[in-house]
Write a protein that holds these residues in place. Structure first.
Motif, PDB file in Angstrom:
ATOM      1  N   ASN A  79     -16.119  20.183  61.554  1.00 21.40           N
ATOM      2  CA  ASN A  79     -14.780  19.585  61.629  1.00 21.40           C
ATOM      3  C   ASN A  79     -13.870  20.057  60.496  1.00 21.40           C
ATOM      4  N   ASP A  80     -14.049  21.301  60.079  1.00 22.63           N
ATOM      5  CA  ASP A  80     -13.194  21.862  59.033  1.00 22.63           C
ATOM      6  C   ASP A  80     -11.993  22.543  59.677  1.00 22.63           C
ATOM      7  N   HIS A  81     -10.874  22.530  58.989  1.00 19.97           N
ATOM      8  CA  HIS A  81      -9.643  23.104  59.536  1.00 19.97           C
ATOM      9  C   HIS A  81      -9.366  24.505  59.005  1.00 19.97           C
ATOM     10  N   HIS A  82     -10.336  25.097  58.314  1.00 17.55           N
ATOM     11  CA  HIS A  82     -10.225  26.466  57.837  1.00 17.55           C
ATOM     12  C   HIS A  82     -11.627  27.069  57.813  1.00 17.55           C
ATOM     13  N   ILE A  83     -11.692  28.382  57.728  1.00 13.68           N
ATOM     14  CA  ILE A  83     -12.969  29.084  57.584  1.00 13.68           C
ATOM     15  C   ILE A  83     -13.057  29.554  56.148  1.00 13.68           C
ATOM     16  N   GLY A  84     -14.080  29.093  55.461  1.00 14.46           N
ATOM     17  CA  GLY A  84     -14.323  29.488  54.080  1.00 14.46           C
ATOM     18  C   GLY A  84     -15.582  30.342  53.988  1.00 14.46           C
ATOM     19  N   PRO A  85     -15.892  30.840  52.795  1.00 15.05           N
ATOM     20  CA  PRO A  85     -17.111  31.638  52.612  1.00 15.05           C
ATOM     21  C   PRO A  85     -18.378  30.877  53.011  1.00 15.05           C
ATOM     22  N   GLU A  86     -18.358  29.552  52.849  1.00 18.98           N
ATOM     23  CA  GLU A  86     -19.534  28.765  53.229  1.00 18.98           C
ATOM     24  C   GLU A  86     -19.796  28.837  54.734  1.00 18.98           C
ATOM     25  N   HIS A  87     -18.733  28.960  55.525  1.00 10.72           N
ATOM     26  CA  HIS A  87     -18.898  29.091  56.977  1.00 10.72           C
ATOM     27  C   HIS A  87     -19.456  30.475  57.332  1.00 10.72           C
ATOM     28  N   LEU A  88     -19.024  31.486  56.589  1.00 11.67           N
ATOM     29  CA  LEU A  88     -19.582  32.825  56.777  1.00 11.67           C
ATOM     30  C   LEU A  88     -21.069  32.815  56.438  1.00 11.67           C
ATOM     31  N   LEU A  89     -21.438  32.147  55.349  1.00  9.61           N
ATOM     32  CA  LEU A  89     -22.845  32.052  54.952  1.00  9.61           C
ATOM     33  C   LEU A  89     -23.663  31.360  56.041  1.00  9.61           C
ATOM     34  N   LEU A  90     -23.148  30.258  56.566  1.00 11.17           N
ATOM     35  CA  LEU A  90     -23.845  29.547  57.642  1.00 11.17           C
ATOM     36  C   LEU A  90     -24.012  30.442  58.870  1.00 11.17           C
ATOM     37  N   ALA A  91     -22.975  31.182  59.217  1.00  5.98           N
ATOM     38  CA  ALA A  91     -23.043  32.075  60.381  1.00  5.98           C
ATOM     39  C   ALA A  91     -24.074  33.184  60.159  1.00  5.98           C
ATOM     40  N   LEU A  92     -24.123  33.725  58.951  1.00  6.59           N
ATOM     41  CA  LEU A  92     -25.106  34.767  58.646  1.00  6.59           C
ATOM     42  C   LEU A  92     -26.525  34.206  58.732  1.00  6.59           C
TER      43      LEU A  92
ATOM     44  N   GLY B 279       0.487  22.014  65.279  1.00  5.67           N
ATOM     45  CA  GLY B 279      -0.199  23.231  64.853  1.00  5.67           C
ATOM     46  C   GLY B 279      -1.190  23.674  65.905  1.00  5.67           C
ATOM     47  N   ARG B 280      -2.342  24.118  65.447  1.00  7.04           N
ATOM     48  CA  ARG B 280      -3.338  24.615  66.386  1.00  7.04           C
ATOM     49  C   ARG B 280      -3.935  23.486  67.207  1.00  7.04           C
ATOM     50  N   ARG B 281      -4.437  23.825  68.374  1.00  9.42           N
ATOM     51  CA  ARG B 281      -5.138  22.852  69.199  1.00  9.42           C
ATOM     52  C   ARG B 281      -6.553  22.692  68.656  1.00  9.42           C
ATOM     53  N   ALA B 282      -7.205  21.598  69.020  1.00  9.60           N
ATOM     54  CA  ALA B 282      -8.548  21.310  68.518  1.00  9.60           C
ATOM     55  C   ALA B 282      -9.519  22.448  68.807  1.00  9.60           C
ATOM     56  N   ASN B 283      -9.388  23.111  69.940  1.00 13.29           N
ATOM     57  CA  ASN B 283     -10.305  24.194  70.283  1.00 13.29           C
ATOM     58  C   ASN B 283      -9.697  25.569  70.018  1.00 13.29           C
ATOM     59  N   GLY B 284      -8.552  25.623  69.349  1.00 14.43           N
ATOM     60  CA  GLY B 284      -7.878  26.884  69.095  1.00 14.43           C
ATOM     61  C   GLY B 284      -8.446  27.615  67.892  1.00 14.43           C
ATOM     62  N   HIS B 285      -7.752  28.643  67.497  1.00 16.76           N
ATOM     63  CA  HIS B 285      -8.149  29.490  66.378  1.00 16.76           C
ATOM     64  C   HIS B 285      -8.148  28.700  65.070  1.00 16.76           C
ATOM     65  N   ILE B 286      -9.159  28.894  64.268  1.00 15.22           N
ATOM     66  CA  ILE B 286      -9.230  28.300  62.933  1.00 15.22           C
ATOM     67  C   ILE B 286      -8.989  29.445  61.953  1.00 15.22           C
ATOM     68  N   PRO B 287      -8.014  29.310  61.062  1.00 18.01           N
ATOM     69  CA  PRO B 287      -7.693  30.419  60.162  1.00 18.01           C
ATOM     70  C   PRO B 287      -8.699  30.574  59.019  1.00 18.01           C
ATOM     71  N   PHE B 288      -8.792  31.794  58.503  1.00 24.20           N
ATOM     72  CA  PHE B 288      -9.597  32.070  57.318  1.00 24.20           C
ATOM     73  C   PHE B 288      -8.802  31.639  56.099  1.00 24.20           C
ATOM     74  N   ASP B 289      -9.472  30.991  55.156  1.00 29.34           N
ATOM     75  CA  ASP B 289      -8.784  30.637  53.923  1.00 29.34           C
ATOM     76  C   ASP B 289      -8.816  31.851  52.990  1.00 29.34           C
ATOM     77  N   PRO B 290      -8.051  31.821  51.900  1.00 27.85           N
ATOM     78  CA  PRO B 290      -7.994  32.986  51.002  1.00 27.85           C
ATOM     79  C   PRO B 290      -9.361  33.363  50.421  1.00 27.85           C
ATOM     80  N   ARG B 291     -10.238  32.390  50.199  1.00 29.10           N
ATOM     81  CA  ARG B 291     -11.567  32.687  49.652  1.00 29.10           C
ATOM     82  C   ARG B 291     -12.399  33.482  50.655  1.00 29.10           C
ATOM     83  N   ALA B 292     -12.311  33.131  51.928  1.00 27.08           N
ATOM     84  CA  ALA B 292     -13.052  33.869  52.961  1.00 27.08           C
ATOM     85  C   ALA B 292     -12.484  35.278  53.111  1.00 27.08           C
ATOM     86  N   LYS B 293     -11.163  35.389  53.061  1.00 25.02           N
ATOM     87  CA  LYS B 293     -10.542  36.716  53.137  1.00 25.02           C
ATOM     88  C   LYS B 293     -11.001  37.582  51.975  1.00 25.02           C
TER      89      LYS B 293
END
Length: 193
Positions: free
Chosen positions: A24-37, A117-131
């Protein structure tokens, strides 16, 4: 830059959005990348699991970190006035269900100045840390004189800053970051040989 990503790396970047949505996060951070990996099934995921990381444990740690960081409620401020946020959260979730104190979905759908803004199932943006993590994955590929960006490079980018939330989560879960980086670097250079 994404044209340099292998299919596995692209998949991990896309799966980071699923990880953010699941938390239920509204951005993608490095922690989400770690979880995906970690949720993958390649050499990088196996190295992460070999370092002692577990997906369910890391997700739970990410949620605790988000709450402890005071994203929505400030535990220290509440403690000063005699309120134990953990006890309140436990009682509230016991009555109303998990995540009852999280930001309501309607607020997450609002953009700047309250505009839709975005819809609940729409695109979640990357935050600056993830970028920055993704930029560092490119730098690690260049450092290793490789023309592609694989999941290992993405992991090196995510763990590049030892003070990042993702690196802290991995270290707190028992991973030796230096050894993990060395393992991933060996895997990447062996693949290139």
């Amino acid at each position: 830059m994404f044209e340099r990503f292998t299919d596995g790396a692209r998949s991990a970047v896309n799966d980071a959005q699923k990880q953010a949505r699941a938390l239920n996060d509204h951005h993608i951070g490095p922690e989400h990348l770690l979880l995906a990996l970690l949720d993958g099934d390649d050499a990088t995921a196996h190295a992460l699991r070999g370092a002692g990381l577990d997906l369910a444990d890391l997700r739970a740690r990410a949620v605790r970190h988000r709450h402890a960081a005071g994203d929505f409620l400030d535990p220290e401020a509440l403690r000063v006035i005699g309120i134990d946020l953990d006890a309140v959260r436990e009682a509230t979730e016991g009555t109303f269900g998990a995540g009852a104190l999280d930001v309501p979905a309607e607020r997450l759908r609002r953009g700047p100045k309250g505009r839709p803004g975005r819809r609940a199932n729409g695109h979640i943006p990357f935050d600056p840390r993830a970028k920055k993590s993704l930029e560092m994955s490119l730098r690690h590929a260049l450092r290793l004189k490789q023309r592609h960006i694989a999941t290992g490079h993405v992991l090196l980018g995510v763990l590049h800053d030892e003070h990042s939330a993702a690196a802290r989560l991995a270290a707190e879960a028992g991973a030796d970051l230096r050894a993990l980086r060395a393992t991933i670097t060996r895997l990447l250079t062996a693949e290139a040989a």
